[in-house]
Motif scaffolding. Structure first.
Motif, short mmCIF file in Angstrom:
data_model
loop_
_atom_site.label_atom_id
_atom_site.label_comp_id
_atom_site.label_asym_id
_atom_site.label_seq_id
_atom_site.Cartn_x
_atom_site.Cartn_y
_atom_site.Cartn_z
N PHE A 13 2.08 3.30 4.79
CA PHE A 13 2.82 2.07 4.51
C PHE A 13 2.66 1.03 5.63
O PHE A 13 3.16 -0.09 5.51
N ARG A 68 -0.47 0.40 7.04
CA ARG A 68 -1.88 0.01 7.12
C ARG A 68 -2.04 -1.49 6.96
O ARG A 68 -1.20 -2.15 6.34
N VAL A 96 -3.39 -2.32 2.92
CA VAL A 96 -2.63 -1.75 1.81
C VAL A 96 -3.10 -2.30 0.47
O VAL A 96 -3.23 -1.61 -0.51
N ARG A 97 -3.33 -3.61 0.45
CA ARG A 97 -3.59 -4.25 -0.83
C ARG A 97 -5.09 -4.28 -1.16
O ARG A 97 -5.48 -4.72 -2.22
N PHE A 142 -6.62 1.59 -2.52
CA PHE A 142 -5.48 2.48 -2.72
C PHE A 142 -5.50 3.62 -1.71
O PHE A 142 -6.52 4.24 -1.46
N ALA A 198 0.01 8.15 -0.16
CA ALA A 198 0.95 8.43 0.94
C ALA A 198 1.18 9.93 1.05
O ALA A 198 1.13 10.64 0.06
N SER A 199 1.40 10.41 2.27
CA SER A 199 1.72 11.82 2.49
C SER A 199 3.09 11.92 3.16
O SER A 199 3.71 10.91 3.46
N MET A 207 -3.47 9.05 -6.56
CA MET A 207 -4.25 8.35 -7.58
C MET A 207 -3.66 6.98 -7.88
O MET A 207 -2.46 6.79 -7.84
N GLN A 208 -4.53 6.06 -8.20
CA GLN A 208 -4.09 4.71 -8.51
C GLN A 208 -3.48 4.65 -9.91
O GLN A 208 -3.84 5.42 -10.79
N THR A 235 2.43 10.09 -9.94
CA THR A 235 2.11 9.29 -8.75
C THR A 235 3.33 8.51 -8.29
O THR A 235 3.65 8.48 -7.09
N THR A 282 5.96 10.93 -6.77
CA THR A 282 5.57 11.45 -5.46
C THR A 282 5.70 10.36 -4.40
O THR A 282 6.22 10.60 -3.30
N THR A 283 5.23 9.15 -4.73
CA THR A 283 5.34 8.05 -3.78
C THR A 283 6.80 7.75 -3.47
O THR A 283 7.16 7.45 -2.32
N GLN A 288 8.13 9.83 -0.69
CA GLN A 288 7.78 9.33 0.65
C GLN A 288 8.71 8.17 1.03
O GLN A 288 9.15 8.07 2.18
N PHE A 289 9.01 7.31 0.06
CA PHE A 289 9.88 6.18 0.39
C PHE A 289 11.32 6.64 0.63
O PHE A 289 12.03 6.03 1.41
N SER A 340 4.55 -2.92 4.38
CA SER A 340 3.48 -2.86 3.37
C SER A 340 3.26 -4.15 2.57
O SER A 340 2.15 -4.56 2.35
N VAL A 359 3.41 -10.45 0.22
CA VAL A 359 3.69 -10.55 -1.21
C VAL A 359 5.02 -11.27 -1.43
O VAL A 359 5.99 -11.04 -0.73
N ASP A 412 3.63 -13.75 -6.37
CA ASP A 412 2.65 -12.73 -6.75
C ASP A 412 3.14 -11.77 -7.84
O ASP A 412 2.34 -11.25 -8.60
N TYR A 440 5.16 -1.04 -4.65
CA TYR A 440 4.06 -0.75 -3.73
C TYR A 440 2.79 -0.43 -4.49
O TYR A 440 1.71 -0.96 -4.19
N LEU A 441 2.90 0.42 -5.49
CA LEU A 441 1.70 0.85 -6.24
C LEU A 441 1.12 -0.31 -7.05
O LEU A 441 -0.08 -0.45 -7.16
N ALA A 468 1.43 -3.57 -6.33
CA ALA A 468 0.88 -4.57 -5.41
C ALA A 468 -0.52 -4.15 -4.97
O ALA A 468 -1.42 -4.98 -4.86
N GLY A 469 -0.70 -2.86 -4.75
CA GLY A 469 -2.00 -2.37 -4.33
C GLY A 469 -3.01 -2.47 -5.46
O GLY A 469 -4.21 -2.62 -5.25
N ASN A 527 -5.43 -6.24 -6.51
CA ASN A 527 -6.67 -6.84 -6.01
C ASN A 527 -7.91 -6.15 -6.57
O ASN A 527 -7.91 -4.96 -6.72
#
Lengths: 171, 309
Positions: free
Chosen positions: A71, A73, A76-77, A80, A83-84, B1-2, B21, B24-25, B28-29, B42, B46, B103, B302-303, B305-306, B309
């Motif tokens: 989070f 980096r 990030v954008r 992909f 996260a661990s 995975m995206q 995904t 799991t993310t 972490q948050f 992150s 945005v 955005d 987060y996912l 926004a990534g 692009n």
């Protein structure tokens, strides 16, 4: 490109053992020192170094945590990144933190790790321990305090620590 | 995975991998939210607009907190007090906001399909559905799933009961899609007038009109709010009668005598669909749901926004 072995299994074991000795040599007492492995690839390396330290000084308490920097980096954008887990079950406030990673290359991961570390408190000092230092390829002014092996490599090459078989390779 | 999608319009459009995904993310948050400094950089670059065409407390605050914890810039828009009352269309309003370099759009709207409409017209802006009419409320279903997983270990094979106003509930529909995709068993319970006629066939869920029998079956009971604002005809005779037949009460749970996880998406009508001593009881995870909401929404933003692009 041809695969080149930088460290064989026995050399890798010896190097991890030496890094453990260097860390203890520098800090006689580990009371104020904490070790943090960086996800994902710094974990195995740091675990082995910590195992070595615990064997050398079994009477001392060794604080060890893991840190994920996804989070933090700066790309990030752009692509992909999965996260661990982060597990830091102790306070870093006023401690000497030794960050441990496998390969130091551009320095961007460590930059992110320093930012991430700030969110857990204010350490007295932060040091960096890496198994492999890819010299002359830094994009940020970052350097390691403990180095397993320094190597020269070009940007097209990849350096990887492999665990089966246990060796460090460049290709 | 995206993620396989650019927008979060509904659970219907997500694959089981997408859901995993996100969950799991979110784990972490959740860890990030336990740190002394509960904020990561992150989404520093945005800007997100929260468009709320319908009232909300939890969802709006939760999204806003999630955005701030990710370091995004936020703008809040509520329909009342805006130019919507002067007759500006949805697309005009959004285009005007986007021209100020925004955005992502988080939107709640009383019309089902409103976020889908926006996504069609604005393919380059990530749209997050924060509840559309009686269609879906995807982040609520995700946080419900996250909370069930956290409490019981996994969703696979879990027996989940949805109680109450299934007909008007977007929470119910999103929950059904999600739980089925993740291998849980789902039953709905409520008065026949509040359960769509063909739901068994259309969505593959069980129907039970007797609440006690339904509770005996389930591991988790998600009690839904009676949505008086969405009903334009009389579907049950009185709130008191509803409580007698379908209210989850301490007495009823004592009779069932089984450990059941109690959930509610809020806001609670105490004494109607659920009694206070159940909502505040030891098996209730209602406040954990709210807590987890921030982590789950951080993961979604987060996912996406990534993905942009």
């Amino acid at each position: 490109m041809l695969k080149q072995v930088l460290l064989t299994t026995s050399q890798l074991n010896a190097t991890l053992n030496r890094l453990a000795h260097q860390l203890i040599e520098n800090y006689d007492s580990l009371q104020d020192v904490v070790f943090i492995g960086i996800q994902p690839r710094g974990i195995k390396v740091s675990e082995l170094i910590i195992d070595n330290i615990r064997q050398i000084v079994p009477s001392q308490k060794v604080e060890y945590g893991i840190l994920d920097i996804t989070f933090y980096r700066d790309d990030v954008r752009e692509e992909f990144h999965k996260a661990s887990n982060t597990e830091i079950p102790f306070s870093v406030e006023d401690k000497i933190v030794v960050l441990i990673d496998d390969v130091l290359y551009t320095g961007r991961t460590i930059r992110a790790a320093l930012d991430a570390l700030q969110d857990f408190g204010r350490p007295k000092k932060v040091e960096l321990c890496v198994l492999i230092d890819r010299r002359f390829s830094r994009q940020l002014p970052i350097q390691a305090d403990y180095i397993g092996k320094s190597i020269d490599s070009s940007t097209e090459q990849k350096v990887k620590v492999e665990w089966v078989p246990k060796e460090v390779v460049m290709y | 995975m995206q993620l396989s999608t650019k927008h979060l319009l509904g659970i219907k459009e997500l694959s089981p991998e997408d859901i995993s995904t996100i969950l799991t993310t979110a784990t972490q948050f959740k860890e990030v939210l336990q740190r002394p400094i509960k904020k990561v950089p992150s989404l520093r670059d945005v800007t997100i607009v929260n468009l709320f065409y319908e009232n909300s407390t939890r969802t709006r605050i939760s999204f806003e907190l999630a955005e701030k914890r990710l370091s995004a810039d936020t703008i809040n828009f509520t329909a009342s007090g805006s130019s919507v009352s002067k007759g500006e269309t949805l697309l005009d309003t959004v285009n005007n906001i986007l021209s100020m370099k925004v955005d992502m759009v988080v939107m709640r709207h009383s019309a089902s399909g409103a976020p889908h409409f926006l996504a069609q017209h604005l393919p380059n802006t990530a749209i997050v559905n924060a509840g559309d009419g009686i269609n879906e409320h995807p982040t609520q279903a995700l946080l419900d799933a996250f909370s069930i997983q956290e409490k019981t270990g996994s969703l696979q094979g879990k027996k989940v009961l949805l109680v109450g106003d299934i007909m008007h509930s977007r929470v119910a529909l999103s929950n059904i899609y999600l739980l089925k995709k993740m291998g849980a068993e789902v039953k709905v319970a409520g008065p026949p007038t509040l359960i769509p006629k063909y739901i068994e066939k259309a969505l593959g869920v069980g129907v039970e009109y007797n609440l006690k029998r339904a509770l005996q079956w389930c591991d988790v009971a998600n009690v839904l709010r009676i949505q008086l604002e969405r009903q334009n005809q009389v579907l049950f005779s009185s709130l008191r009668e509803y409580n007698l037949a379908y209210g989850v009460t301490k007495k009823l749970l004592d009779e069932v005598n089984k450990e059941i996880v109690i959930m509610h998406p809020g806001p609670i009508n105490r004494g109607v669909e659920i009694d206070s001593d159940v909502a505040n009881g030891k098996d209730s995870i209602i406040l954990q749901q709210v807590e987890n909401g921030v982590a789950v929404r951080m993961a979604v933003l987060y996912l996406l926004a990534g993905r942009n692009n």
